[in-house]
Motif scaffolding. Structure first.
Motif, PDB file in Angstrom:
ATOM      1  N   CYS A 148       0.805  -1.226  -0.386  1.00  0.00           N
ATOM      2  CA  CYS A 148       0.330   0.254   0.117  1.00  0.00           C
ATOM      3  C   CYS A 148       0.925   0.789  -0.126  1.00  0.00           C
ATOM      4  O   CYS A 148       0.911   2.406  -0.789  1.00  0.00           O
ATOM      5  CB  CYS A 148      -0.687  -0.103   1.340  1.00  0.00           C
ATOM      6  N   ILE A 149       2.105   1.613   0.587  1.00  0.00           N
ATOM      7  CA  ILE A 149       2.726   2.437   0.715  1.00  0.00           C
ATOM      8  C   ILE A 149       3.615   2.262  -0.385  1.00  0.00           C
ATOM      9  O   ILE A 149       3.363   3.839  -0.825  1.00  0.00           O
ATOM     10  CB  ILE A 149       4.177   2.262   2.194  1.00  0.00           C
ATOM     11  N   ALA A 150       3.756   1.714  -0.830  1.00  0.00           N
ATOM     12  CA  ALA A 150       4.883   1.407  -2.645  1.00  0.00           C
ATOM     13  C   ALA A 150       4.115   2.306  -3.387  1.00  0.00           C
ATOM     14  O   ALA A 150       4.164   2.675  -3.738  1.00  0.00           O
ATOM     15  CB  ALA A 150       5.051  -0.081  -2.723  1.00  0.00           C
ATOM     16  N   ARG A 151       2.179   1.407  -3.253  1.00  0.00           N
ATOM     17  CA  ARG A 151       1.338   2.246  -4.394  1.00  0.00           C
ATOM     18  C   ARG A 151       1.029   3.687  -4.140  1.00  0.00           C
ATOM     19  O   ARG A 151       0.819   4.826  -4.508  1.00  0.00           O
ATOM     20  CB  ARG A 151       0.325   1.440  -4.152  1.00  0.00           C
ATOM     21  N   ALA A 152       1.297   4.210  -3.155  1.00  0.00           N
ATOM     22  CA  ALA A 152       1.004   5.519  -2.293  1.00  0.00           C
ATOM     23  C   ALA A 152       2.410   6.610  -2.924  1.00  0.00           C
ATOM     24  O   ALA A 152       1.723   7.748  -2.550  1.00  0.00           O
ATOM     25  CB  ALA A 152       0.597   6.288  -1.283  1.00  0.00           C
ATOM     26  N   VAL A 153       3.481   5.768  -3.426  1.00  0.00           N
ATOM     27  CA  VAL A 153       4.098   7.069  -2.853  1.00  0.00           C
ATOM     28  C   VAL A 153       4.830   6.682  -4.247  1.00  0.00           C
ATOM     29  O   VAL A 153       5.723   7.063  -5.035  1.00  0.00           O
ATOM     30  CB  VAL A 153       5.713   6.932  -1.848  1.00  0.00           C
ATOM     31  N   ILE A 154       4.997   5.947  -5.348  1.00  0.00           N
ATOM     32  CA  ILE A 154       5.185   5.580  -6.659  1.00  0.00           C
ATOM     33  C   ILE A 154       5.078   6.797  -7.464  1.00  0.00           C
ATOM     34  O   ILE A 154       6.114   6.856  -8.089  1.00  0.00           O
ATOM     35  CB  ILE A 154       4.197   4.001  -7.500  1.00  0.00           C
ATOM     36  N   ARG A 155       4.277   7.677  -7.415  1.00  0.00           N
ATOM     37  CA  ARG A 155       4.394   8.723  -7.959  1.00  0.00           C
ATOM     38  C   ARG A 155       4.683  10.444  -7.283  1.00  0.00           C
ATOM     39  O   ARG A 155       5.016  11.191  -7.429  1.00  0.00           O
ATOM     40  CB  ARG A 155       2.940   9.187  -8.048  1.00  0.00           C
ATOM     41  N   GLU A 156       5.574   9.604  -5.904  1.00  0.00           N
ATOM     42  CA  GLU A 156       6.442  10.685  -5.632  1.00  0.00           C
ATOM     43  C   GLU A 156       5.233  11.576  -5.182  1.00  0.00           C
ATOM     44  O   GLU A 156       5.681  13.233  -5.878  1.00  0.00           O
ATOM     45  CB  GLU A 156       7.346  10.416  -6.103  1.00  0.00           C
ATOM     46  N   PRO A 157       4.639  11.736  -4.231  1.00  0.00           N
ATOM     47  CA  PRO A 157       3.250  12.691  -3.656  1.00  0.00           C
ATOM     48  C   PRO A 157       3.585  14.047  -2.535  1.00  0.00           C
ATOM     49  O   PRO A 157       4.824  13.401  -1.915  1.00  0.00           O
ATOM     50  CB  PRO A 157       2.673  11.633  -2.958  1.00  0.00           C
ATOM     51  N   GLU A 158       3.695  15.054  -2.427  1.00  0.00           N
ATOM     52  CA  GLU A 158       3.838  15.714  -1.879  1.00  0.00           C
ATOM     53  C   GLU A 158       3.788  15.730  -0.466  1.00  0.00           C
ATOM     54  O   GLU A 158       4.418  15.575   0.515  1.00  0.00           O
ATOM     55  CB  GLU A 158       3.704  17.316  -1.813  1.00  0.00           C
ATOM     56  N   LEU A 159       2.188  15.327  -0.197  1.00  0.00           N
ATOM     57  CA  LEU A 159       1.613  14.638   0.691  1.00  0.00           C
ATOM     58  C   LEU A 159       1.236  12.988   1.191  1.00  0.00           C
ATOM     59  O   LEU A 159       1.033  12.687   0.190  1.00  0.00           O
ATOM     60  CB  LEU A 159       0.810  15.640   1.103  1.00  0.00           C
ATOM     61  N   LEU A 160       1.975  12.110   2.048  1.00  0.00           N
ATOM     62  CA  LEU A 160       1.303  11.140   2.543  1.00  0.00           C
ATOM     63  C   LEU A 160      -0.052  11.019   3.538  1.00  0.00           C
ATOM     64  O   LEU A 160       0.441  12.066   5.164  1.00  0.00           O
ATOM     65  CB  LEU A 160       2.210  10.301   2.196  1.00  0.00           C
ATOM     66  N   LEU A 161      -1.560  10.772   3.628  1.00  0.00           N
ATOM     67  CA  LEU A 161      -1.919  10.776   4.315  1.00  0.00           C
ATOM     68  C   LEU A 161      -2.358   8.707   4.703  1.00  0.00           C
ATOM     69  O   LEU A 161      -2.349   8.455   4.106  1.00  0.00           O
ATOM     70  CB  LEU A 161      -3.827  10.942   4.046  1.00  0.00           C
ATOM     71  N   ALA A 162      -2.003   8.735   6.356  1.00  0.00           N
ATOM     72  CA  ALA A 162      -1.785   7.642   6.604  1.00  0.00           C
ATOM     73  C   ALA A 162      -2.865   7.010   7.707  1.00  0.00           C
ATOM     74  O   ALA A 162      -2.746   7.662   8.787  1.00  0.00           O
ATOM     75  CB  ALA A 162      -0.240   7.311   6.964  1.00  0.00           C
ATOM     76  N   ASP A 163      -4.122   6.376   7.573  1.00  0.00           N
ATOM     77  CA  ASP A 163      -5.335   6.639   8.136  1.00  0.00           C
ATOM     78  C   ASP A 163      -5.151   5.528   8.879  1.00  0.00           C
ATOM     79  O   ASP A 163      -5.778   4.191   9.014  1.00  0.00           O
ATOM     80  CB  ASP A 163      -6.872   6.828   7.881  1.00  0.00           C
ATOM     81  N   GLU A 164      -4.441   5.340  10.239  1.00  0.00           N
ATOM     82  CA  GLU A 164      -4.045   3.446  11.258  1.00  0.00           C
ATOM     83  C   GLU A 164      -3.531   2.594  10.162  1.00  0.00           C
ATOM     84  O   GLU A 164      -3.882   1.787  10.792  1.00  0.00           O
ATOM     85  CB  GLU A 164      -5.531   3.486  11.716  1.00  0.00           C
TER      86      GLU A 164
END
Ligand code: ADP
Ligand code: MG
Length: 223
Positions: A148-164
């Motif tokens: 999930c984290i890999a998928r969330a950051v593959i486009r190199e976002p400025e902001l990562l939101l992680a809910d629990e």
């Protein structure tokens, strides 16, 4: 410029403020945790910052842009490019492989340039290379969360939101996820983490506490 500026944000359900006049700002690269009892409004606040729902009042500025005034197209762009979202219960595509899950944001964005290498790189970074061809259902919870984290950051976002993100994980896997989030923040990604685990919160730069929708405390964990 601040990474996030939230001013007087409120959200009501059934005539009750579940997020009540909340204001705070976050610097670029800061790692901030949001804590509070179940029902205190943490997810509602995160979902507003992620533009999944709209506030009833107040301002949310992310990267200098007023996300509340976004049109549909801008919201889609924002979710796809500017932010990454990680959930407690993973939200992976169960019939897809690790590779297919991780590259899904690239497929959606039509951004297939160097796709294989980008997927390999991000999975390597999170210690998941050997699992690239497996179905995600064949992985442990901790491994699924890393996908999930890999998928969330593959486009190199400025902001990562992680809910629990560690809500369904044991302490060993929670530690791995916390270290990965710390690493991302050290590399310049702004990270907003919702957690009910105070030990995890103490590993972030700053702890914001919500109670009945209101921000009751905002403290730095180190100087
Ligand atoms: P937390 O994430 O801190 O547990 P939530 O933001 O999920 O809290 O919820 C805050 C409050 O708002 C809860 O009382 C919840 O029941 C209520 N709530 C959240 N979403 C909705 C909704 N779509 N409709 C009605 N009430 C909601
Ligand atoms: Mg929640």
């Amino acid at each position: 410029m601040k990474a996030i500026e939230i001013s007087n944000v409120s959200k009501h359900y059934d005539n009750r403020a579940v997020v009540d006049n909340v204001s705070f700002s976050v610097d670029k690269g800061e790692f901030v945790s949001i804590v509070g009892k179940s029902g205190s409004g943490k997810s509602t606040l995160m979902n507003m910052i992620g533009s999944m729902i709209l506030p009833d009042s107040g301002k949310i500025i992310v990267g200098g842009k007023d996300i509340v005034s976004f049109r549909e197209r801008e919201v889609a762009d924002y979710r796809n490019k500017t932010i990454g979202f990680i959930f407690q219960d993973f939200h992976l595509e169960p019939t897809y492989t690790v590779y297919e899950n991780v590259t899904l944001p690239l497929e959606i964005a039509g951004d297939r340039r160097d796709m294989k290498n980008r997927a390999k790189k991000v999975l390597e970074r999170f210690g998941m290379s050997e699992h690239i061809s497996k179905k995600v259902t064949a992985l442990s919870g901790g491994e699924q969360q890393r996908v999930c984290i890999a998928r969330a950051v593959i486009r190199e976002p400025e902001l990562l939101l992680a809910d629990e993100p560690c809500g369904n994980l044991d302490t060993v896997n929670s530690d791995i996820i916390m270290k990965l989030l710390r690493e991302l923040s050290d590399n310049g990604t702004t990270v907003l983490l919702v957690t009910h685990n105070l030990e995890a919160a103490s590993m972030t730069d700053r702890i914001i506490t919500l109670q009945d929708g209101a921000l009751i405390s905002d403290k730095r964990t180190r100087i």
